[in-house]
Design a protein around this motif. Structure first.
Motif, short mmCIF file in Angstrom:
data_model
loop_
_atom_site.label_atom_id
_atom_site.label_comp_id
_atom_site.label_asym_id
_atom_site.label_seq_id
_atom_site.Cartn_x
_atom_site.Cartn_y
_atom_site.Cartn_z
N GLN A 195 10.66 88.81 21.89
CA GLN A 195 10.46 90.27 21.71
C GLN A 195 9.46 90.31 20.63
N THR A 196 8.75 91.55 20.56
CA THR A 196 8.15 91.98 19.50
C THR A 196 8.22 93.42 19.46
N TYR A 208 -2.66 94.67 19.86
CA TYR A 208 -1.67 93.80 20.37
C TYR A 208 -2.37 93.28 21.86
N ASN A 220 7.52 88.07 28.03
CA ASN A 220 7.08 88.76 26.65
C ASN A 220 7.47 90.23 26.63
N GLU A 221 8.43 90.55 25.71
CA GLU A 221 8.83 91.82 25.75
C GLU A 221 8.15 92.54 24.49
N VAL A 222 7.65 93.83 24.57
CA VAL A 222 6.90 94.51 23.38
C VAL A 222 7.66 95.84 23.47
N THR A 223 8.00 96.36 22.27
CA THR A 223 8.61 97.71 22.00
C THR A 223 7.97 98.30 20.83
N LEU A 235 -2.20 98.13 23.40
CA LEU A 235 -1.51 96.90 24.04
C LEU A 235 -2.19 96.40 25.19
N ASN A 249 5.62 90.54 31.52
CA ASN A 249 5.30 91.42 30.56
C ASN A 249 6.01 92.65 30.65
N VAL A 251 7.02 96.38 28.66
CA VAL A 251 6.51 97.12 27.56
C VAL A 251 7.00 98.41 27.31
N GLN A 264 -1.75 100.80 27.57
CA GLN A 264 -1.14 99.52 27.80
C GLN A 264 -1.97 99.19 29.19
#
Length: 391
Positions: A195-196, A208, A220-223, A235, A249, A251, A264
Motif C-alpha cells: 500500500q502507498t 508515481y 499494488n494499492e495506491v491512495t 499516477l 493495480n 488506485v 491515472q
C-alpha cells in the motif's frame, strides 16, 4: 532467518485475521490461497551477511523488511533516516493487511529537506533473503515545504515462495515535489501486497509510476488525498504477466479541495493464463470545485486464455469538474503483424516490436532518463523471454 516459534504461532493468527472477507468489494478479483496455505513465518532482524550488487548512486537497503545501515549509503544530502515514525502520518486504507503491517513492521521515517538534490535518484532497495518468510517493510516519507526528490523503490527476492506486505506513506508539504518510481520484480512464487498512501498539501506535486513484472500474486494499492489547493498527482504504470500470474493495480484519488488535478494511466500485457486487474476510482468531494481528473486503463492480451478485470469509478459530488475514465482491452493487430512480416521480419520479432511499442508509450512518461532506460531494459528482457519461447 525465521523468527522464534512463539512468534510464528502469533503471526499465523494475525495473518488469518488480516485476510479479507469473501465478499469484500475491492478484493473480489484477488486469489489469496497462497497466503492461507503457504505457512509463512515472520522474518527476524538478525543482521546476517547478505550479498548485494554494488549500487550506482545513493541507496537505502531493507532486508526482510528491516533497514540495513551497513548496506546503505552513509550520508545522503537532504535525507534524514530515523527508525521511528512521527506522531501524525499520512492516512492509510485501514484494511486487514495494513493492520498486519503495523503489528509486525520495524518502521523507518525519511525526512526530505530542501538540501536534497532534486536531479539525483535515491534507490530504496527491498530484498527478501530466503523463502518461507513474511516481511513487513514500512516507510513514512515526509517531504518538507519546498523540497524535491526522486526515489526508486525496488523489490526482489529468491525463487522460493515468500510474502511481502509493505506500507509506504507519503506526506508532501506545501510546494513539495516527489517522483516515486517502483519496480516490483519479486521472485516467481512470491506474494506481494503493498500500500502507498499519499497526502498532498497546497501546490504539492506527486509523480508515481509502477512497473510490475514479478511475483505469482501481486497487488499494488495506491491512495492519494489532494488536501491542498493546486495539488497535482500523476499516477501511471505498466504490468507484464505470463503463466498463471495475477497482477493488480488498485488506485484511489480523493479530490478533497478545489483546483486540483489528477491522472491515472495504466497499461498491461498478459500472456498464457495470466490475470490482470485494474481498479481505479476518482472521488470529488462537494467543495472540490474545478477539479480535473483523468483515468485510463488499457490492456493487451497475447493469449485467448489471458484475462483482465477492470473496475473504473467516478464519484463526483461537485458540479464544476472535468473528469473522465475509460478502459480498453484488445489483441495484437493482425494487419500490423502482416505489414511487418511482409517486409521480412520474423513473426516473433514482429510481435515483440508491437508489444514493446505498446508499453514504451507509457514508459515515455518517465522524465528521468536513467529510470526510463532501466525500466525499458526490464521490459526488453521480459519480451525476449516471452517471444523467444513463442518462436
Amino acid at each position: 532467518m525465521i523468527a522464534a516459534p512463539e512468534s510464528a504461532a502469533r503471526y499465523a493468527a494475525d495473518l488469518a485475521a488480516a485476510l479479507p472477507a469473501k465478499k469484500a468489494e475491492y478484493w473480489r478479483y484477488n486469489r489469496l490461497a497462497a497466503l492461507r496455505d503457504g505457512g509463512f513465518q515472520p522474518a527476524a532482524n538478525d543482521g546476517a551477511a547478505i550479498a548485494v550488487a554494488a549500487a550506482e548512486g545513493p541507496v537505502l537497503t531493507f532486508v526482510d523488511g528491516f533497514f540495513r545501515g551497513d548496506l546503505s549509503t552513509a550520508k545522503i544530502a537532504g535525507v534524514t533516516v530515523a527508525r521511528a515514525l512521527p506522531e501524525v502520518t499520512a492516512p492509510v486504507s485501514g484494511d486487514g493487511f495494513g493492520d498486519l503491517n503495523r503489528k509486525w513492521a520495524a518502521p523507518v521515517h525519511l525526512t526530505i529537506d530542501p538540501a536534497a538534490d532534486p536531479t539525483s535518484v535515491v534507490r530504496l532497495r527491498h530484498i527478501t533473503s530466503a523463502g518461507g518468510q513474511a516481511s513487513h517493510p514500512r516507510l513514512h516519507i515526509s517531504v518538507v515545504a519546498g523540497a524535491a526528490i526522486r526515489l526508486v523503490e525496488e523489490y526482489h527476492g529468491p525463487a522460493d515462495a515468500y510474502f511481502v506486505n509493505g506500507m509506504t506513506t507519503l506526506d508532501l508539504a506545501t510546494g513539495a515535489r516527489l517522483e516515486l518510481y517502483k519496480h516490483q520484480g519479486e521472485g516467481a512464487r512470491a506474494v506481494h501486497l503493498t500500500q502507498t498512501a499519499a497526502h498532498l498539501g497546497a501546490a504539492a506535486a506527486l509523480t508515481y509510476f509502477v512497473l510490475q513484472t514479478g511475483a505469482a500474486v501481486a497487488r499494488n494499492e495506491v491512495t492519494v488525498t489532494l488536501a491542498g489547493a493546486a495539488a497535482v498527482a500523476d499516477l501511471g504504470g505498466a504490468y507484464l504477466a505470463r503463466g498463471h500470474q495475477q497482477l493488480d493495480n488498485t488506485v484511489l484519488v480523493d479530490h478533497a479541495v478545489a483546483d486540483c488535478r489528477s491522472a491515472q494511466i495504466f497499461r498491461g500485457v498478459l500472456d498464457d493464463q495470466a490475470h490482470g486487474i485494474f481498479q481505479g476510482k476518482i472521488a470529488v468531494r462537494r467543495d472540490a470545485q474545478r477539479s480535473a481528473g483523468e483515468q485510463l486503463s488499457r490492456a493487451l492480451l497475447l493469449s485467448r486464455r489471458a484475462e483482465v478485470s477492470t473496475k473504473p469509478e467516478l464519484e463526483i459530488l461537485a458540479d464544476d469538474v472535468q473528469c473522465s475514465h475509460g478502459a480498453t482491452i484488445g489483441e495484437l493487430d493482425e494487419s500490423q503483424i502482416f505489414y511487418l512480416r511482409a517486409r521480412g521480419i520474423p513473426l516473433a520479432m514482429a510481435r515483440a516490436l508491437l508489444i514493446n511499442a505498446f508499453v514504451t508509450e507509457t514508459l515515455e512518461t518517465i522524465d528521468v532518463p536513467a529510470v526510463r532506460d532501466a525500466f525499458g531494459a526490464v521490459v526488453g528482457d521480459w519480451l525476449a523471454t516471452a517471444e523467444g519461447a513463442a518462436a
